[in-house]
Design a protein around this motif. Structure first.
Motif, short mmCIF file in Angstrom:
data_model
loop_
_atom_site.label_atom_id
_atom_site.label_comp_id
_atom_site.label_asym_id
_atom_site.label_seq_id
_atom_site.Cartn_x
_atom_site.Cartn_y
_atom_site.Cartn_z
N THR A 92 0.86 -1.18 0.00
CA THR A 92 0.00 0.00 0.00
C THR A 92 0.90 1.23 0.00
N THR A 93 0.32 2.39 -0.25
CA THR A 93 1.09 3.64 -0.16
C THR A 93 0.27 4.65 0.63
N ARG A 94 0.94 5.31 1.58
CA ARG A 94 0.27 6.31 2.43
C ARG A 94 1.19 7.51 2.52
N ASN A 95 0.70 8.65 2.14
CA ASN A 95 1.51 9.87 2.15
C ASN A 95 2.82 9.64 1.38
N ALA A 96 2.69 9.03 0.22
CA ALA A 96 3.84 8.79 -0.68
C ALA A 96 4.85 7.79 -0.13
N ARG A 97 4.53 7.14 0.99
CA ARG A 97 5.46 6.17 1.58
C ARG A 97 4.88 4.76 1.41
N PRO A 98 5.56 3.90 0.64
CA PRO A 98 5.04 2.55 0.43
C PRO A 98 5.30 1.64 1.62
N ASN A 99 4.44 0.65 1.78
CA ASN A 99 4.56 -0.29 2.90
C ASN A 99 4.20 -1.69 2.41
N ILE A 100 4.59 -2.68 3.21
CA ILE A 100 4.36 -4.09 2.87
C ILE A 100 3.82 -4.80 4.11
N MET A 101 2.79 -5.62 3.95
CA MET A 101 2.40 -6.50 5.05
C MET A 101 2.25 -7.93 4.53
N THR A 102 2.43 -8.87 5.44
CA THR A 102 2.30 -10.29 5.12
C THR A 102 0.87 -10.71 5.44
N MET A 103 0.23 -11.47 4.55
CA MET A 103 -1.18 -11.82 4.73
C MET A 103 -1.46 -13.23 4.23
N SER A 104 -2.30 -13.94 4.98
CA SER A 104 -2.74 -15.27 4.53
C SER A 104 -4.26 -15.39 4.47
N TRP A 105 -4.95 -14.42 5.04
CA TRP A 105 -6.41 -14.54 5.13
C TRP A 105 -7.06 -13.89 3.91
N VAL A 150 -11.70 -10.62 -4.88
CA VAL A 150 -10.97 -11.28 -3.80
C VAL A 150 -11.43 -10.69 -2.47
N GLY A 151 -11.67 -11.56 -1.49
CA GLY A 151 -11.92 -11.09 -0.13
C GLY A 151 -10.65 -11.22 0.67
N CYS A 152 -10.38 -10.26 1.55
CA CYS A 152 -9.22 -10.40 2.45
C CYS A 152 -9.52 -9.77 3.78
N VAL A 153 -8.91 -10.34 4.81
CA VAL A 153 -9.10 -9.86 6.18
C VAL A 153 -7.78 -9.30 6.69
N ILE A 154 -7.81 -8.02 7.07
CA ILE A 154 -6.62 -7.33 7.58
C ILE A 154 -6.99 -6.74 8.93
N SER A 155 -6.28 -7.12 9.95
CA SER A 155 -6.62 -6.68 11.31
C SER A 155 -6.62 -5.17 11.41
N ASN A 156 -7.59 -4.65 12.17
CA ASN A 156 -7.63 -3.19 12.36
C ASN A 156 -6.51 -2.71 13.28
N ARG A 157 -5.71 -3.63 13.81
CA ARG A 157 -4.51 -3.24 14.55
C ARG A 157 -3.32 -3.04 13.61
N ASP A 158 -3.45 -3.54 12.37
CA ASP A 158 -2.35 -3.39 11.40
C ASP A 158 -2.37 -2.00 10.77
N TYR A 159 -1.19 -1.49 10.54
CA TYR A 159 -1.01 -0.17 9.92
C TYR A 159 -1.71 -0.12 8.57
N THR A 160 -1.70 -1.25 7.86
CA THR A 160 -2.30 -1.31 6.52
C THR A 160 -3.81 -1.09 6.53
N PHE A 161 -4.47 -1.44 7.63
CA PHE A 161 -5.94 -1.37 7.67
C PHE A 161 -6.45 0.02 7.29
#
Lengths: 182, 182
Positions: free
Chosen positions: A29-42, A53-64
């Motif tokens: 994802t990109t936020r304020n021009a800064r890209p980020n990466i998260m690992t996901m299996s759900w 595609v459906g995906c579940v990303i915890s609301n505790r994760d920065y990516t949410f």
């Protein structure tokens, strides 16, 4: 690791064949021009074409919150050679570090979305959020894959499949049975 | 195949470790006292405990209306020895045949739900539908796993992972990396 841009466009109708077996993926994802990466299996397929595609990303994760507001991400599919980086991305947060730099991963420009693709992954899916109405209750996002890329050199990609607690199953042999199933 | 009831109760907090790697599963339901089986790959974890699972079942499938009305199913996880039966269940419909009989599979009683468990599968998850509000739009059901069973003899179950068109990846070796991830 050298990044060779040998990737070709993958027809969208074929996308389910990459996600249906259940690999661990890296979500960029990109936020304020800064890209980020998260690992996901759900994640799971919801429809074939256009690929939904459906995906579940915890609301505790920065990516949410990033995904909720920017509504774009890439799903990048790593193989076993990237296992240590996959775990590294899963054990750190984009709030405080630049994961592309920390894990020596290559951010390549996407064609239809702002977030970058992970060059080292054998396949990359450019996605737009089409429904976030279940994010509040289930952390569930509905994505549409709008563009897909694949490195055709990987005939039998040795994807990672998370078993929990640092254990991963590595994709084994491929078998073929007569079937009418799509 | 001989069915030995060697299965033990699996703590519900461990269920994600069976589904997260993305195996093909057999979904059992019961309609008018007649049990049925369908093959499914479109599922994902939504929460750890209680284990909440999302799954997509086409509204063209016989199971769709059964699940919508009875609100109970079992998710049974097969290994590669059952590949031909898994494909068989995916290529036929419960509208016209008894799949347990046709494919010589053993219906065992569940503890918390009406549909039977598939005895030959190494793990069985008894599920209740907790939300079908997305069934109309996305064919998406939200399930809660209320009881789980596992045959502990399978240390590294050789699960099937659907690649489309009759191709399956068979679970390969297991690796372990230092990780803080659940």
């Amino acid at each position: 690791m050298m990044v060779v841009m040998a990737k070709k466009s993958l027809p969208l109708a074929q996308v389910y064949r990459l996600l249906e077996p259940g690999p661990v993926v890296l979500v960029t994802t990109t936020r304020n021009a800064r890209p980020n990466i998260m690992t996901m299996s759900w994640h799971m397929m919801i429809d074939f074409e256009p690929p939904i595609v459906g995906c579940v990303i915890s609301n505790r994760d920065y990516t949410f919150n990033t995904l909720k507001s920017t509504r774009e991400c890439a799903i990048n599919i790593p193989t076993v050679e990237l296992a240590a980086k996959v775990v590294g991305c899963g054990n750190t947060t984009g709030r405080s570090i630049d994961k592309f730099r920390r894990f020596h991963l290559t951010a390549l420009p996407a064609s239809r979305i702002d977030p970058p693709l992970v060059g080292e992954c054998y396949a990359n899916l450019e996605c737009k959020v089409v429904d976030s109405s279940m994010a509040a209750k289930y952390n569930l996002f509905i994505l549409e894959v709008v563009k897909a890329w694949i490195d055709r050199a990987h005939k039998h990609p040795r994807t990672l499949h998370h078993l929990g607690r640092g254990y991963f199953m590595v994709a084994g042999k491929t078998i073929k049975l007569p079937s009418k199933m799509k």
